[in-house]
Design a protein around this motif. Structure first.
Motif, PDB file in Angstrom:
ATOM      1  N   LEU A  68       0.871  -1.324  -0.020  1.00 30.36           N
ATOM      2  CA  LEU A  68      -0.229  -0.138  -0.153  1.00 30.36           C
ATOM      3  C   LEU A  68       0.871   1.399   0.094  1.00 30.36           C
ATOM      4  O   LEU A  68       0.373   2.528  -0.470  1.00 30.36           O
ATOM      5  N   ARG A  69       1.868   1.210   0.606  1.00 35.97           N
ATOM      6  CA  ARG A  69       2.658   2.598   0.728  1.00 35.97           C
ATOM      7  C   ARG A  69       4.048   2.621  -0.409  1.00 35.97           C
ATOM      8  O   ARG A  69       4.673   1.532  -0.529  1.00 35.97           O
ATOM      9  N   THR A  70       4.030   3.568  -0.922  1.00 35.77           N
ATOM     10  CA  THR A  70       5.034   4.020  -1.745  1.00 35.77           C
ATOM     11  C   THR A  70       5.932   5.350  -1.356  1.00 35.77           C
ATOM     12  O   THR A  70       5.421   6.040  -0.296  1.00 35.77           O
ATOM     13  N   SER A  71       7.094   5.502  -1.429  1.00 33.09           N
ATOM     14  CA  SER A  71       7.718   6.776  -1.250  1.00 33.09           C
ATOM     15  C   SER A  71       8.553   7.437  -2.236  1.00 33.09           C
ATOM     16  O   SER A  71       8.989   6.494  -3.105  1.00 33.09           O
ATOM     17  N   HIS A  72       8.750   8.619  -2.024  1.00 31.54           N
ATOM     18  CA  HIS A  72       9.759   9.049  -3.328  1.00 31.54           C
ATOM     19  C   HIS A  72      10.617  10.385  -2.706  1.00 31.54           C
ATOM     20  O   HIS A  72      10.270  10.785  -1.922  1.00 31.54           O
ATOM     21  N   GLY A  73      11.717  10.393  -3.236  1.00 32.46           N
ATOM     22  CA  GLY A  73      12.782  11.536  -2.760  1.00 32.46           C
ATOM     23  C   GLY A  73      13.792  11.605  -3.772  1.00 32.46           C
ATOM     24  O   GLY A  73      13.546  11.402  -4.752  1.00 32.46           O
ATOM     25  N   SER A  74      14.950  12.333  -3.447  1.00 32.97           N
ATOM     26  CA  SER A  74      15.754  12.752  -4.147  1.00 32.97           C
ATOM     27  C   SER A  74      17.007  12.030  -3.871  1.00 32.97           C
ATOM     28  O   SER A  74      17.346  11.516  -2.740  1.00 32.97           O
ATOM     29  N   GLY A  75      18.154  12.070  -4.837  1.00 38.30           N
ATOM     30  CA  GLY A  75      19.402  11.657  -4.638  1.00 38.30           C
ATOM     31  C   GLY A  75      20.349  12.234  -5.741  1.00 38.30           C
ATOM     32  O   GLY A  75      19.904  12.864  -6.914  1.00 38.30           O
ATOM     33  N   PHE A  76      21.394  12.027  -5.714  1.00 49.17           N
ATOM     34  CA  PHE A  76      22.252  12.630  -6.679  1.00 49.17           C
ATOM     35  C   PHE A  76      23.767  11.713  -6.854  1.00 49.17           C
ATOM     36  O   PHE A  76      23.980  10.942  -6.071  1.00 49.17           O
ATOM     37  N   ILE A  77      24.325  11.743  -8.093  1.00 48.87           N
ATOM     38  CA  ILE A  77      25.424  10.863  -8.414  1.00 48.87           C
ATOM     39  C   ILE A  77      26.561  11.495  -8.075  1.00 48.87           C
ATOM     40  O   ILE A  77      26.804  12.449  -8.163  1.00 48.87           O
ATOM     41  N   VAL A  78      27.378  10.594  -7.391  1.00 50.17           N
ATOM     42  CA  VAL A  78      28.871  11.053  -6.908  1.00 50.17           C
ATOM     43  C   VAL A  78      29.867  10.123  -7.413  1.00 50.17           C
ATOM     44  O   VAL A  78      31.032  10.304  -7.222  1.00 50.17           O
ATOM     45  N   GLY A  79      29.435   8.787  -8.117  1.00 50.21           N
ATOM     46  CA  GLY A  79      30.611   8.070  -8.784  1.00 50.21           C
ATOM     47  C   GLY A  79      30.036   7.907 -10.144  1.00 50.21           C
ATOM     48  O   GLY A  79      28.944   7.550 -10.289  1.00 50.21           O
ATOM     49  N   ASP A  80      31.272   7.901 -11.184  1.00 52.71           N
ATOM     50  CA  ASP A  80      30.447   7.709 -12.418  1.00 52.71           C
ATOM     51  C   ASP A  80      30.146   6.338 -12.943  1.00 52.71           C
ATOM     52  O   ASP A  80      29.601   6.206 -14.198  1.00 52.71           O
ATOM     53  N   LYS A  81      30.174   5.386 -12.023  1.00 48.37           N
ATOM     54  CA  LYS A  81      29.856   3.956 -12.161  1.00 48.37           C
ATOM     55  C   LYS A  81      28.209   3.964 -11.872  1.00 48.37           C
ATOM     56  O   LYS A  81      27.740   2.654 -11.520  1.00 48.37           O
ATOM     57  N   GLY A 199       9.806  15.025  -0.492  1.00 48.12           N
ATOM     58  CA  GLY A 199      10.192  14.653  -1.914  1.00 48.12           C
ATOM     59  C   GLY A 199      11.553  15.098  -2.200  1.00 48.12           C
ATOM     60  O   GLY A 199      12.313  14.840  -3.213  1.00 48.12           O
ATOM     61  N   ASN A 200      12.101  16.097  -1.523  1.00 54.84           N
ATOM     62  CA  ASN A 200      13.016  17.248  -1.528  1.00 54.84           C
ATOM     63  C   ASN A 200      14.312  16.411  -0.773  1.00 54.84           C
ATOM     64  O   ASN A 200      15.473  16.315  -0.967  1.00 54.84           O
ATOM     65  N   SER A 201      14.102  15.534   0.149  1.00 51.79           N
ATOM     66  CA  SER A 201      15.133  14.694   0.977  1.00 51.79           C
ATOM     67  C   SER A 201      15.891  14.127   0.116  1.00 51.79           C
ATOM     68  O   SER A 201      15.444  13.298  -0.590  1.00 51.79           O
ATOM     69  N   GLY A 202      17.120  14.282   0.547  1.00 55.07           N
ATOM     70  CA  GLY A 202      18.302  13.596  -0.258  1.00 55.07           C
ATOM     71  C   GLY A 202      18.882  14.318  -1.504  1.00 55.07           C
ATOM     72  O   GLY A 202      19.877  13.596  -2.017  1.00 55.07           O
ATOM     73  N   GLY A 203      18.391  15.190  -1.616  1.00 49.31           N
ATOM     74  CA  GLY A 203      18.826  16.073  -2.867  1.00 49.31           C
ATOM     75  C   GLY A 203      20.227  16.773  -2.603  1.00 49.31           C
ATOM     76  O   GLY A 203      20.566  17.017  -1.378  1.00 49.31           O
ATOM     77  N   PRO A 204      20.757  17.211  -3.460  1.00 42.33           N
ATOM     78  CA  PRO A 204      22.059  18.101  -3.141  1.00 42.33           C
ATOM     79  C   PRO A 204      21.733  19.618  -2.963  1.00 42.33           C
ATOM     80  O   PRO A 204      20.757  20.300  -3.270  1.00 42.33           O
ATOM     81  N   LEU A 205      22.674  20.118  -1.857  1.00 41.72           N
ATOM     82  CA  LEU A 205      22.672  21.534  -1.658  1.00 41.72           C
ATOM     83  C   LEU A 205      24.053  21.974  -2.297  1.00 41.72           C
ATOM     84  O   LEU A 205      24.918  21.694  -2.129  1.00 41.72           O
ATOM     85  N   MET A 206      23.924  23.034  -3.247  1.00 45.25           N
ATOM     86  CA  MET A 206      24.572  23.492  -4.115  1.00 45.25           C
ATOM     87  C   MET A 206      24.885  24.950  -3.963  1.00 45.25           C
ATOM     88  O   MET A 206      24.118  25.594  -3.823  1.00 45.25           O
ATOM     89  N   ASN A 207      26.171  25.239  -4.357  1.00 45.90           N
ATOM     90  CA  ASN A 207      26.402  26.912  -4.453  1.00 45.90           C
ATOM     91  C   ASN A 207      26.229  27.212  -5.641  1.00 45.90           C
ATOM     92  O   ASN A 207      26.251  26.348  -6.740  1.00 45.90           O
ATOM     93  N   ILE A 208      26.258  28.417  -6.137  1.00 44.83           N
ATOM     94  CA  ILE A 208      25.975  29.015  -7.387  1.00 44.83           C
ATOM     95  C   ILE A 208      27.130  28.682  -8.539  1.00 44.83           C
ATOM     96  O   ILE A 208      27.086  28.812  -9.431  1.00 44.83           O
ATOM     97  N   LYS A 209      28.211  28.186  -8.012  1.00 46.00           N
ATOM     98  CA  LYS A 209      29.353  27.682  -8.718  1.00 46.00           C
ATOM     99  C   LYS A 209      29.012  26.286  -9.403  1.00 46.00           C
ATOM    100  O   LYS A 209      29.968  25.834 -10.162  1.00 46.00           O
ATOM    101  N   GLY A 210      28.111  25.736  -8.669  1.00 49.64           N
ATOM    102  CA  GLY A 210      27.834  24.252  -9.184  1.00 49.64           C
ATOM    103  C   GLY A 210      28.552  23.405  -8.106  1.00 49.64           C
ATOM    104  O   GLY A 210      28.737  22.052  -8.613  1.00 49.64           O
ATOM    105  N   ASP A 211      29.164  23.818  -7.045  1.00 46.22           N
ATOM    106  CA  ASP A 211      29.784  22.760  -6.190  1.00 46.22           C
ATOM    107  C   ASP A 211      28.926  22.228  -5.113  1.00 46.22           C
ATOM    108  O   ASP A 211      27.769  22.870  -4.498  1.00 46.22           O
ATOM    109  N   LEU A 212      29.086  21.038  -4.682  1.00 46.93           N
ATOM    110  CA  LEU A 212      27.990  20.224  -3.917  1.00 46.93           C
ATOM    111  C   LEU A 212      28.492  20.610  -2.359  1.00 46.93           C
ATOM    112  O   LEU A 212      29.682  20.505  -2.099  1.00 46.93           O
ATOM    113  N   LEU A 213      27.772  21.260  -1.570  1.00 45.56           N
ATOM    114  CA  LEU A 213      27.893  21.459   0.064  1.00 45.56           C
ATOM    115  C   LEU A 213      27.285  20.602   0.914  1.00 45.56           C
ATOM    116  O   LEU A 213      27.930  20.453   1.947  1.00 45.56           O
TER     117      LEU A 213
END
Length: 278
Positions: A68-81, A199-213
């Motif tokens: 009955l229960r589903t969930s969705h959230g965010s994530g981001f790639i840190v390894g090219d594999k 749904g935002n949980s797990g997403g990246p916090l980025m600065n305006i240079k595109g660097d992961l914080l």
């Protein structure tokens, strides 16, 4: 010139003092206005470029908790594999392998490799990658600072790949300052005012240079207060999890192939406070 002169005359009859108003002041105002507009345009272009670089590295994570229960959230790639960082509470109860969706529409199956409920950090691995290499986020080399512009990309209320912009409200909020608000057992958080939702949980916090914080953790129910897990702490937790799970070390060897980890990780880990107890 037009305007008013304020100041005495010297003995030779030459006026000394300051002149206020007139064309000189108008020109200065126009110059300052143009400079401000140019700076604003430059920042907007910088932000647009950062978002363009970040989008291919962000994924939506869909999980099945039970029938009955589903969930969705965010994530981001840190390894090219195909290594993904997200929050443990996004995937922790999943009874099936999560589905990760990219901004271009690709839907791939991933495996939960490591998770730690105490710190709320999890690592996924996309299955059957083969020789394909994914685009990865750039790790931020600088600490977060007061008032810095930041953004996140996530999936609030199933509105996929939504972008939210804000500032750093407090770069190192201590856990003892957060009353009746559980996020994880880390002792330091990045506080920001970016707008987040379920749904935002797990997403990246980025600065305006595109660097992961950091990693988006949880937002306050009244809005305007969001706590993110600093990147250095997250990397240290992942290192601890790998050491505690030797069979996973080979699966996650690609994690250490990240060029910034190879060159900076020894120094980064030395700077971390010992309060985490690892």
């Amino acid at each position: 010139m037009t305007g008013k002169f304020y100041g005495p005359q010297n003995p030779k009859g030459t006026m000394t003092g300051k002149f206020y108003g007139g064309q000189t002041g108008d020109r200065a105002t126009v110059a300052n206005s143009k400079s401000t507009q140019q700076e604003q345009t430059a920042n907007e272009n910088l932000l647009a470029k950062a978002i363009h670089k970040t989008l291919p590295c962000v994924v939506e994570i869909s999980c099945q908790f039970d029938y009955l229960r589903t969930s969705h959230g965010s994530g981001f790639i840190v390894g090219d594999k195909g290594l993904i960082i997200t929050c443990c509470h996004v995937v922790g109860e999943s009874v099936k392998d999560p589905i990760v969706t990219f901004e271009d529409g690709r839907r791939l199956v991933a495996t939960i490799e490591l998770k730690d409920e105490a710190s709320d950090v999890a690592v996924l691995q996309i299955n059957d990658v083969g020789d394909y290499r994914f685009q990865t986020l750039k790790f931020g080399m600088n600490r977060a600072w007061y008032g810095a512009d930041v953004f996140t990309i996530g999936h609030p209320d199933c509105l996929n790949f939504s972008i939210s912009k804000g500032i750093i409200s407090y770069p190192a909020r201590k856990i003892e300052d957060i009353e009746n608000f559980y996020v994880s057992q880390l002792d330091t958080f990045i506080q920001t005012n970016v707008v987040v939702f379920v749904g935002n949980s797990g997403g990246p916090l980025m600065n305006i240079k595109g660097d992961l914080l950091g990693v988006v953790g949880s937002g306050h129910k009244n809005g305007g207060i969001v706590f993110c897990y600093p990147l250095d702490f997250v990397l240290k937790i992942i290192t601890r999890m790998i050491k505690l799970n030797p069979p996973e070390a080979s699966l996650l060897s690609a994690f250490y192939d990240h060029p910034e980890l190879r060159t900076t990780w020894p120094r980064r880990i030395e700077r971390l406070p010992p309060s985490l107890g690892f």
